[in-house]
Write a protein that holds these residues in place. Structure first.
Motif, PDB file in Angstrom:
ATOM      1  N   HIS A  75       0.866  -0.891  -0.013  1.00  0.00           N
ATOM      2  CA  HIS A  75       0.209   0.534  -0.068  1.00  0.00           C
ATOM      3  C   HIS A  75       1.079   1.391  -0.167  1.00  0.00           C
ATOM      4  O   HIS A  75       0.931   2.000  -1.330  1.00  0.00           O
TER       5      HIS A  75
ATOM      6  N   CYS B 155       2.288   2.820  -3.235  1.00  0.00           N
ATOM      7  CA  CYS B 155       1.422   4.669  -3.808  1.00  0.00           C
ATOM      8  C   CYS B 155       2.157   5.249  -3.814  1.00  0.00           C
ATOM      9  O   CYS B 155       2.043   6.768  -4.959  1.00  0.00           O
TER      10      CYS B 155
ATOM     11  N   ASP C 138      -7.759  12.857  -6.223  1.00  0.00           N
ATOM     12  CA  ASP C 138      -7.894  12.003  -5.658  1.00  0.00           C
ATOM     13  C   ASP C 138      -9.119  11.130  -5.207  1.00  0.00           C
ATOM     14  O   ASP C 138      -9.548  11.296  -4.483  1.00  0.00           O
TER      15      ASP C 138
ATOM     16  N   PRO D 259      -4.078   6.945  -3.418  1.00  0.00           N
ATOM     17  CA  PRO D 259      -2.473   7.165  -2.244  1.00  0.00           C
ATOM     18  C   PRO D 259      -2.826   7.741  -2.419  1.00  0.00           C
ATOM     19  O   PRO D 259      -2.197   9.075  -2.027  1.00  0.00           O
TER      20      PRO D 259
ATOM     21  N   THR E 236      -6.424  11.165  -9.553  1.00  0.00           N
ATOM     22  CA  THR E 236      -5.948   9.453  -9.895  1.00  0.00           C
ATOM     23  C   THR E 236      -6.811   9.003  -8.407  1.00  0.00           C
ATOM     24  O   THR E 236      -7.716   9.564  -8.568  1.00  0.00           O
ATOM     25  N   SER E 237      -6.604   7.175  -9.040  1.00  0.00           N
ATOM     26  CA  SER E 237      -7.549   6.709  -8.186  1.00  0.00           C
ATOM     27  C   SER E 237      -6.016   5.612  -8.080  1.00  0.00           C
ATOM     28  O   SER E 237      -5.699   5.210  -8.896  1.00  0.00           O
ATOM     29  N   ARG E 238      -7.790   4.449  -6.796  1.00  0.00           N
ATOM     30  CA  ARG E 238      -6.854   3.795  -6.521  1.00  0.00           C
ATOM     31  C   ARG E 238      -7.678   2.832  -7.246  1.00  0.00           C
ATOM     32  O   ARG E 238      -8.631   2.839  -6.113  1.00  0.00           O
TER      33      ARG E 238
ATOM     34  N   MET F 166      -3.830   4.241 -10.469  1.00  0.00           N
ATOM     35  CA  MET F 166      -2.706   3.031 -10.688  1.00  0.00           C
ATOM     36  C   MET F 166      -3.691   1.689 -11.281  1.00  0.00           C
ATOM     37  O   MET F 166      -5.038   1.684 -10.387  1.00  0.00           O
ATOM     38  N   LYS F 167      -3.453   0.875 -11.774  1.00  0.00           N
ATOM     39  CA  LYS F 167      -4.166  -0.025 -12.218  1.00  0.00           C
ATOM     40  C   LYS F 167      -3.545  -2.048 -12.001  1.00  0.00           C
ATOM     41  O   LYS F 167      -2.170  -1.648 -11.598  1.00  0.00           O
TER      42      LYS F 167
ATOM     43  N   THR G 234       4.602  -1.109  -9.569  1.00  0.00           N
ATOM     44  CA  THR G 234       2.947  -0.776  -9.572  1.00  0.00           C
ATOM     45  C   THR G 234       3.190  -0.378 -11.033  1.00  0.00           C
ATOM     46  O   THR G 234       3.205   0.128 -11.699  1.00  0.00           O
TER      47      THR G 234
ATOM     48  N   ALA H 104       0.060   1.851 -13.511  1.00  0.00           N
ATOM     49  CA  ALA H 104       0.180   2.808 -13.549  1.00  0.00           C
ATOM     50  C   ALA H 104      -0.493   2.726 -15.162  1.00  0.00           C
ATOM     51  O   ALA H 104       0.255   2.821 -15.562  1.00  0.00           O
TER      52      ALA H 104
END
Length: 229
Positions: free
Chosen positions: A39, A43, A58, A66, A124-126, A151-152, A189, A191
Motif C-alpha cells: 500500500h 502508492c 484523488d 494514494p 488519480t485513483s486506486r 493505479m491499475k 506498481t 499505472a
C-alpha cells in the motif's frame, strides 16, 4: 521515496491505518502486516508522475490511498481527496489534522459533483473502477494540459481495449501504461496515464454534468478549517 523530514509522518499514518483503519473497516485485518509493501510504497512511487507544484484530485480516496501518501511524499503538490462516505471522510479529516497536512483538502461527495466546477493537473485513483467507467468520472476534472493517472492491475491492457470507444469519442489521447518501482519494490506498481488528445480542445461530454442530488447545489469543501495553534 519520502523526504527524510517527512518519514515520521508516513510512519504515523501507517500506524493509524493499522489501528483505526482496521477498526473502522477501511483496511482489512490481513492487510495490516503488509501495509508498507502493498500500500504505502506502492502508492508513493506514483509521485514520479506528478509535475512539480501540481494540483491533484484523488477520487474514491477511501483511507487515503494514494492521496494521503502522495501528500506526505510530495509536499509541493496540493491534493483534493474526493470520497462520498462519511465514515471514510471522518478518518481522512482526523489524519490530515493529526499530521498537519496543510496541502490537503477533503470533499465529501462524488466526483460528478465537481464536474464543470474544478479542474486539476492530475486526477488519480486506486482500484475504483474499470478504465471505461473511470474515464467518465475523471476526465471532466482533468485540465487541458493535465492527465488521468490511475493505479491499475495486470488487466490494464484489456481495460484499454474495452475503453476504446470512450477514449475516441471523449477526445482522449493514447493511454500510456507505466511500470513503477522496478528494482525498488517487491511488487511493482502499474499505472495508466491518459492525457487529452488536443489540450486546446477539451470538450468531454460529461464536463458540465451533475449527479441528480447536486442539480441546484454548488459543491462544498467539507474540509474543516484548522484552528491556529
Amino acid at each position: 521515496m519520502f523526504p527524510s523530514d517527512r518519514f515520521t509522518l508516513v510512519e504515523r499514518y501507517a500506524e493509524l491505518l493499522a489501528t483505526e483503519g482496521v477498526v473502522r473497516g477501511l483496511i482489512g485485518p490481513r492487510e495490516a502486516p503488509r501495509l508498507w509493501d502493498r500500500h504505502l510504497l506502492n502508492c508513493a512511487v506514483l509521485g514520479e508522475l506528478l509535475p512539480q507544484g501540481a494540483t491533484v484530485c484523488d477520487i474514491g480516496s477511501g483511507a487515503g490511498l494514494p492521496g494521503l501518501v502522495l501528500a506526505i511524499a510530495r509536499p509541493d503538490v496540493r491534493i483534493t481527496l474526493v470520497e462520498p462516505l462519511l465514515r471514510r471522510t471522518a478518518f481522512l479529516e482526523e489524519v490530515v489534522d493529526g499530521l498537519g497536512l496543510d496541502t490537503v483538502e477533503i470533499f465529501r461527495g462524488r466526483a460528478e459533483e465537481l464536474h464543470g466546477q474544478r479542474r486539476f493537473d492530475v486526477v488519480t485513483s486506486r482500484a475504483v473502477a474499470p478504465l471505461e467507467r473511470l474515464l467518465g468520472w475523471s476526465m471532466p476534472l482533468v485540465a487541458g494540459s493535465g492527465a488521468l493517472v490511475a493505479m491499475k492491475g495486470s488487466s490494464i491492457t484489456e481495460e484499454i481495449e474495452a475503453a476504446q470507444d470512450v477514449l475516441v469519442h471523449g477526445g482522449c489521447g493514447v493511454p500510456e501504461v507505466i511500470v513503477l518501482g522496478e528494482g525498488l519494490l517487491s511488487s511493482t506498481t502499474v499505472a495508466v496515464r491518459v492525457p487529452w488528445a488536443d489540450p486546446t480542445r477539451v470538450s468531454w461530454p460529461l464536463a458540465v454534468s451533475r449527479s441528480p442530488g447536486a442539480k441546484n447545489r454548488p459543491p462544498q469543501n467539507r474540509r474543516k478549517k484548522r484552528r491556529p495553534a
